[in-house]
Write an enzyme that holds these catalytic residues in place. Structure first.
Site, PDB file in Angstrom:
ATOM      1  N   HIS A  81      21.177  39.909 -11.680  1.00 39.21           N
ATOM      2  CA  HIS A  81      21.644  40.886 -12.680  1.00 39.21           C
ATOM      3  C   HIS A  81      23.089  40.544 -13.025  1.00 39.21           C
ATOM      4  O   HIS A  81      23.890  40.260 -12.144  1.00 39.21           O
ATOM      5  CB  HIS A  81      21.530  42.281 -12.056  1.00 39.21           C
ATOM      6  CG  HIS A  81      22.076  43.401 -12.858  1.00 39.21           C
ATOM      7  ND1 HIS A  81      21.984  43.468 -14.227  1.00 39.21           N
ATOM      8  CD2 HIS A  81      22.706  44.546 -12.474  1.00 39.21           C
ATOM      9  CE1 HIS A  81      22.538  44.599 -14.648  1.00 39.21           C
ATOM     10  NE2 HIS A  81      22.989  45.261 -13.610  1.00 39.21           N
ATOM     11  N   GLU A  83      25.522  42.404 -14.529  1.00 39.05           N
ATOM     12  CA  GLU A  83      26.617  43.381 -14.563  1.00 39.05           C
ATOM     13  C   GLU A  83      27.707  42.947 -13.574  1.00 39.05           C
ATOM     14  O   GLU A  83      27.420  42.388 -12.508  1.00 39.05           O
ATOM     15  CB  GLU A  83      26.084  44.791 -14.242  1.00 39.05           C
ATOM     16  CG  GLU A  83      27.032  45.849 -14.759  1.00 39.05           C
ATOM     17  CD  GLU A  83      26.425  47.256 -14.812  1.00 39.05           C
ATOM     18  OE1 GLU A  83      25.280  47.459 -14.390  1.00 39.05           O
ATOM     19  OE2 GLU A  83      27.138  48.153 -15.302  1.00 39.05           O
ATOM     20  N   HIS A 147      18.034  47.799 -14.302  1.00 38.05           N
ATOM     21  CA  HIS A 147      18.229  48.721 -15.392  1.00 38.05           C
ATOM     22  C   HIS A 147      18.821  48.056 -16.646  1.00 38.05           C
ATOM     23  O   HIS A 147      19.138  48.755 -17.607  1.00 38.05           O
ATOM     24  CB  HIS A 147      19.147  49.866 -14.929  1.00 38.05           C
ATOM     25  CG  HIS A 147      20.568  49.431 -14.653  1.00 38.05           C
ATOM     26  ND1 HIS A 147      21.632  49.984 -15.345  1.00 38.05           N
ATOM     27  CD2 HIS A 147      21.107  48.523 -13.815  1.00 38.05           C
ATOM     28  CE1 HIS A 147      22.750  49.450 -14.929  1.00 38.05           C
ATOM     29  NE2 HIS A 147      22.480  48.562 -14.000  1.00 38.05           N
ATOM     30  N   ASP A 166      19.932  46.320  -8.216  1.00 39.16           N
ATOM     31  CA  ASP A 166      20.317  47.732  -8.293  1.00 39.16           C
ATOM     32  C   ASP A 166      19.219  48.695  -7.830  1.00 39.16           C
ATOM     33  O   ASP A 166      19.518  49.785  -7.315  1.00 39.16           O
ATOM     34  CB  ASP A 166      20.701  48.096  -9.732  1.00 39.16           C
ATOM     35  CG  ASP A 166      22.130  47.699 -10.078  1.00 39.16           C
ATOM     36  OD1 ASP A 166      23.008  47.786  -9.197  1.00 39.16           O
ATOM     37  OD2 ASP A 166      22.377  47.309 -11.230  1.00 39.16           O
ATOM     38  N   TYR A 194      22.031  58.157  -7.490  1.00 37.50           N
ATOM     39  CA  TYR A 194      22.015  56.834  -8.122  1.00 37.50           C
ATOM     40  C   TYR A 194      20.843  56.736  -9.099  1.00 37.50           C
ATOM     41  O   TYR A 194      20.998  56.335 -10.254  1.00 37.50           O
ATOM     42  CB  TYR A 194      21.873  55.790  -7.008  1.00 37.50           C
ATOM     43  CG  TYR A 194      22.064  54.363  -7.404  1.00 37.50           C
ATOM     44  CD1 TYR A 194      23.283  53.722  -7.190  1.00 37.50           C
ATOM     45  CD2 TYR A 194      21.033  53.623  -7.955  1.00 37.50           C
ATOM     46  CE1 TYR A 194      23.450  52.390  -7.525  1.00 37.50           C
ATOM     47  CE2 TYR A 194      21.198  52.300  -8.292  1.00 37.50           C
ATOM     48  CZ  TYR A 194      22.410  51.684  -8.071  1.00 37.50           C
ATOM     49  OH  TYR A 194      22.565  50.370  -8.407  1.00 37.50           O
ATOM     50  N   HIS A 227      23.469  47.618  -3.581  1.00 33.92           N
ATOM     51  CA  HIS A 227      24.444  48.656  -3.209  1.00 33.92           C
ATOM     52  C   HIS A 227      23.893  49.455  -2.031  1.00 33.92           C
ATOM     53  O   HIS A 227      22.713  49.803  -2.010  1.00 33.92           O
ATOM     54  CB  HIS A 227      24.673  49.648  -4.354  1.00 33.92           C
ATOM     55  CG  HIS A 227      25.292  49.057  -5.578  1.00 33.92           C
ATOM     56  ND1 HIS A 227      26.588  48.606  -5.628  1.00 33.92           N
ATOM     57  CD2 HIS A 227      24.780  48.866  -6.814  1.00 33.92           C
ATOM     58  CE1 HIS A 227      26.848  48.156  -6.854  1.00 33.92           C
ATOM     59  NE2 HIS A 227      25.769  48.294  -7.583  1.00 33.92           N
TER      60      HIS A 227
HETATM   61 FE1  FEO Z   1      23.825  47.308 -12.883  1.00 31.09          FE
HETATM   62 FE2  FEO Z   1      25.215  47.566  -9.729  1.00 31.09          FE
HETATM   63  O1  FEO Z   1      25.094  47.072 -11.525  1.00 31.09           O
END
Ligand code: FEO
Length: 397
Positions: A81, A83, A147, A166, A194, A227
């Site tokens: 991902h 991001e 996402h 994520d 979250y 995370h």
């Molecule tokens: Fe979509 Fe933890 O970044």
């Protein structure tokens, strides 16, 4: 800084713990318990790094990698991902590990070029593609809109290990890395927050992805998200929670969220709350000018009904109530009842504004909501109480 933590004899967490993060996505998402940026190193005949970390923590990542391998020998850099909290240290790792082949989806490649420029030839992967590391295999599962369009999961069949980035994550900083080492009540609270604030708009895609994983027959014994804690003891717990959240299956719970100017709408909110409680359902009340909106949204995830109140001002709702409705229009929670209420003086309208916006957010709206002029009378309070009981009955049905 900490040290690399083994998931098994060849797989290591090499991420970073951010104890002091209090906001995420700029200031859009509150993170009261901090967060982690999880990156994983697989050491086999070939080596692979799965995701990187937020740039201020790049040195944490580099030191942990160096404690396990000679970085220049890294074979693959998998970007699940793009991001920045996960790909932000991409330039650092590319410089440190020049021979590592970048592995990502086509959209991931577009994102990486957009953030960091070109100059590399990635291995573009799709669902079902695999890379052999020797004893272990990396299998890829595209997960668009979970996402971001570029998102994908990496799966290691030999270990029944899912690395979904994520998905299944939580913003929580902990000294220990695994679910069987920490307070699970806190973890589930953060997992719900979250999901509610990041993944809720994609509920139908979450349901489909879970069905696809089922159909692929993937055994999952460990889930290592990007995370928070790693699901080792009870991976099924978070999968079951996602299945429920994705369907919008709340529990018998109502959320009353309001703001008030001279306590008239507040009195209505309290009477509604009393009615809900008398009707036998759990109810939570939030005054929006003094509540964290992300926490309210987390409560709404589990709720069956959401009652939103505002007095009328300038033919509209209070500016402290509007952001919650804005968020709900974007997050589109599934299978929720909604209702508007509020007081007014010379002219009304707030309740209709709330109803219209709840409809736009795809709530099943209970109409008409409740209004009271000036100070709610004893009869007004009784109407609110009775309406609370009626909503409780709807919830229990
Ligand atoms: Fe979509 Fe933890 O970044």
């Amino acid at each position: 800084m900490g040290k690399a933590i083994a998931l098994n004899q060849d797989t290591f967490w090499v991420g970073a713990v951010d104890w002091n993060a209090r906001y995420f996505h700029g200031a859009v998402l509150s993170t009261h318990r901090g967060t982690t940026y999880n990156s994983y190193l697989l050491r086999d005949q070939k080596t692979a790094l799965i995701d990187t970390v937020y740039p201020p923590f790049a040195d944490d990542l580099v030191q942990k990698i160096k404690s396990l391998i000679r970085p220049e020998e890294l074979d693959y850099l998998v970007i699940n991902h793009v991001e920045i909290d996960h790909s932000g240290s991409f330039p650092v790792i590319r410089e440190l590990c020049p021979r590592a082949r970048v592995v990502c989806t086509q959209r991931g490649y577009e994102g990486l070029q957009g953030y960091f420029g070109g100059g590399f030839e990635p291995l573009i992967v799709k669902t079902g593609d695999t890379i052999s590391l020797g004893r272990r295999t990396l299998q890829f599962i595209e997960a668009p809109m979970l996402h971001w369009p570029d998102s994908m999961f990496t799966y290691v069949p030999e270990d029944s290990l899912l690395l979904p980035n994520d998905a299944f994550g939580q913003h929580i900083a902990t000294a220990s890395r695994f679910d069987d080492e920490v307070d699970m009540a806190e973890v589930m609270q953060e997992a719900a927050k979250y999901y509610a604030n990041i993944l809720m708009p994609f509920g139908s895609l979450v349901s489909r992805k879970l069905a696809e994983i089922n159909k692929l027959g993937l055994s999952i014994k460990m889930i290592a998200p990007s995370h928070g804690i790693i699901w080792r003891g009870q991976p099924e717990r978070i999968v079951e929670a996602y299945a429920r959240w994705a369907e919008g299956l709340g529990r018998p719970l109502a959320v009353v969220a309001y703001d008030t100017m001279w306590q008239s709408t507040e009195r209505m909110a309290m009477a509604l709350l009393d009615g809900l409680e008398a009707g036998g359902v759990e109810a939570k009340l939030y005054k929006l000018s003094s509540s964290d909106r992300n926490d309210v949204i987390a409560a709404i995830l589990e709720a069956r009904a959401v009652l939103i109140g505002s007095p009328t001002i300038n033919n509209d709702i209070l500016p402290t109530v509007s952001p919650l409705l804005d968020d709900l229009m974007g997050l589109r929670p599934r299978n929720k009842l909604g209702m508007g209420f509020g007081s007014y003086g010379w002219g009304g309208g707030a309740q209709q504004v709330i109803e219209e916006r709840l409809k736009a957010a795809k709530f099943e709206v209970i109409e008409p909501g409740i209004t009271a002029k000036w100070r709610p009378t004893a009869e007004d309070a009784q109407r609110c109480f009775e309406r609370g009981r009626e909503v409780a009955e709807r919830i229990k049905q």
